[in-house]
Design an enzyme around this catalytic site. Sequence first.
Site, PDB file in Angstrom:
ATOM      1  N   LYS A 243       0.858  -1.187   0.000  1.00 48.44           N
ATOM      2  CA  LYS A 243       0.000   0.000   0.000  1.00 48.44           C
ATOM      3  C   LYS A 243       0.890   1.231   0.000  1.00 48.44           C
ATOM      4  CE  LYS A 243      -4.223   1.835   2.019  1.00 48.44           C
ATOM      5  NZ  LYS A 243      -3.921   3.259   1.977  1.00 48.44           N
ATOM      6  N   ARG A 248      -3.259   8.918  -5.798  1.00 52.65           N
ATOM      7  CA  ARG A 248      -3.882   7.924  -6.672  1.00 52.65           C
ATOM      8  C   ARG A 248      -4.160   8.573  -8.017  1.00 52.65           C
ATOM      9  NH1 ARG A 248      -8.642   3.967  -5.124  1.00 52.65           N
ATOM     10  NH2 ARG A 248      -8.916   2.857  -7.092  1.00 52.65           N
ATOM     11  N   GLU A 292      -0.403   4.482  -7.967  1.00 53.76           N
ATOM     12  CA  GLU A 292      -0.085   5.500  -6.977  1.00 53.76           C
ATOM     13  C   GLU A 292       1.233   6.155  -7.388  1.00 53.76           C
ATOM     14  OE1 GLU A 292      -2.487   5.477  -4.548  1.00 53.76           O
ATOM     15  OE2 GLU A 292      -1.611   6.678  -2.942  1.00 53.76           O
ATOM     16  N   ARG A 407     -17.000   0.519  -2.555  1.00 51.59           N
ATOM     17  CA  ARG A 407     -16.099   0.070  -1.512  1.00 51.59           C
ATOM     18  C   ARG A 407     -16.618  -1.289  -1.043  1.00 51.59           C
ATOM     19  NH1 ARG A 407     -12.947   3.053   1.838  1.00 51.59           N
ATOM     20  NH2 ARG A 407     -13.976   5.038   1.478  1.00 51.59           N
ATOM     21  N   LYS A 413      -7.812  -3.303   3.055  1.00 49.60           N
ATOM     22  CA  LYS A 413      -6.544  -2.715   3.497  1.00 49.60           C
ATOM     23  C   LYS A 413      -6.221  -3.143   4.914  1.00 49.60           C
ATOM     24  CE  LYS A 413      -8.832   1.591   4.676  1.00 49.60           C
ATOM     25  NZ  LYS A 413      -9.008   2.998   4.393  1.00 49.60           N
TER      26      LYS A 413
END
Length: 573
Positions: A243, A248, A292, A407, A413
């Site tokens: 991560k 983004r 990212e 979502r 995460k």
Amino acid sequence: MKFFKLTEYFERLEATTKRLEMFDILAELFREASPEDIDKIIYLSQGQLTPPFEGIEIGMSEKLLVRALSEAANTPTKKIEDLFRHTGDLGLVAEKLITGGQKPDVAQVYKELRTIAETSGKGSVEQKINLLSSLLRGVSAKEAKYIARFVIGRLRLGIGDPTVLEALALSEGDRGLRPELERAYNLCSDLGLVAKTLKTKKIEGVRKFKVHVGYPIRMALCERLPSSEDIISKIGRAAIEAKYDGFRCQVHKDGERIEIFSRNLERTTHMFPEIREAAKALPVKTAIFEGEALAYNETTGELLPFQVTIQRKRKHGIEAIAKEYPLKFFAFELLYADGIDYTEKTYLERRKKLESIIKDNPVIEPAEMFETDDPKEIYKYFEEAVERGLEGVVAKRLDAPYTAGSRNFNWIKLKRSYKGELADTVDVCVVGYFMGKGARARFGIGALLGAVYEPETDTFKTVSKIGSGFTEDEFTELKKMLDAIALKHKHPRVDSVMEADVWVEPKYVVTVTADEITRSPSHTAGKDSEGVGYALRFPRAVGFLRDDKNPEDANTVKEIIEMFEQQRKVKVT
Ligand code: AMP
């Protein structure tokens, strides 16, 4: 439709305190709108001229509006400034001073506003003032009020995207159409286009929506779980990715033409010249991919923290800052390539294609990834990742499609949690503020009223009163920004038992940390039959108001309840 008619709808929307009434008024407006007008009406109601990704802004400040009003009403600027000081609302000032009688069409007003927005370059300030004053000169008082508020971004209707979708379905007399409208919206991010298609081609036309290079796809988001064991028991064997903590970006490539969109779908292409160049070199003609972008140290290869990456966020001097802080781009999703829609394919298929396109590129590389069904392996990698300055890991379900605009547990995460602190920060939407007592009183603001989002009802439920984490300067700035969106009464989409001193339009999101989540009768988030909801204990803001998130991107009530359950679980074991 006459613009005057639209302002009558605006007035009704402004007056209502009831959520359902708000939907009814909007549905009536959409029903009455012609197919030619509906997109413009939707943009204008949301305080915009186009969907945000087109990046067209009117670019008028209060100062310029004062000058335009002065010309239009033949009144000295000094008098206008006095009136402004008195009322705090240039819309009301315009309403008082402008007394024209013409009633232009929505399309005409829209066209003139667009001309103002598109006027740029040398001498454009004077031109904009002239164009606006001639628009204002002709119209009636009420129209002038809303035009004035619109051009300085203070319409304050608080109509979010889900509200528009709900009202569109209602306007067709069938709330059941909402999921299909939402699907189309997730693929094109343009509510005006969805509404126009619905009007002209009915729901059958909406069903035919496809991914298009150049139209941003609404981004998929992560759910969270407290441990790697929970992840494996939830989704089984998974892909584990690093991560990264940067910007983004969704990159659209159409031959040599590259566009880059931010998390909330604003066009940020100009910020990333090196990503643009690197994307041109990829061995595909058309593609959409996400990843990212992070600042890194060219000598050591080390990734730099977000505080460094954020330096790249600017309008001018891009080349210089790009030299100082070069970026790496870690691509983690492929959504489209050479005519094939990959959003519907499985994670493994997307990843395979992504890796085949992205190799030996100096700037863009695939995000680190491995597959496992062993929680220990995840945890080991997680520890190393955190050690290297990464934020944690994202686990992805191997057989899941890319779920645009939602979502869910296809992405999970896992972040570091500190003792005595919630495992994750919470994003709340500011719905009002309190004046503050004692030392704070001199700022005129002492605490914010924060709310989380409930998608099922499209409302904001309060969860916290946030009085710490801001500096004195920030409090002053907060007051200024919030007063500009202040309302006479609680917004119809806000549910609260607390009485804020000043209510505001749900517009800004702020990130907060807290020690824990507790049950509380003072807040409405997750309220049970006894009137007890959930609250953040010892909340403090991290950072200032965010402009990269929409109000509906705040955490949801459901997530707050899940975090509450997770914290209990962690405590028991
Ligand atoms: P959060 O903002 O904490 O909900 O985390 C989600 C964000 O993590 C996404 O919006 C991305 O910007 C970022 N992110 C970093 N690395 C990844 C990855 N490998 N996969 C998906 N998202 C990632």
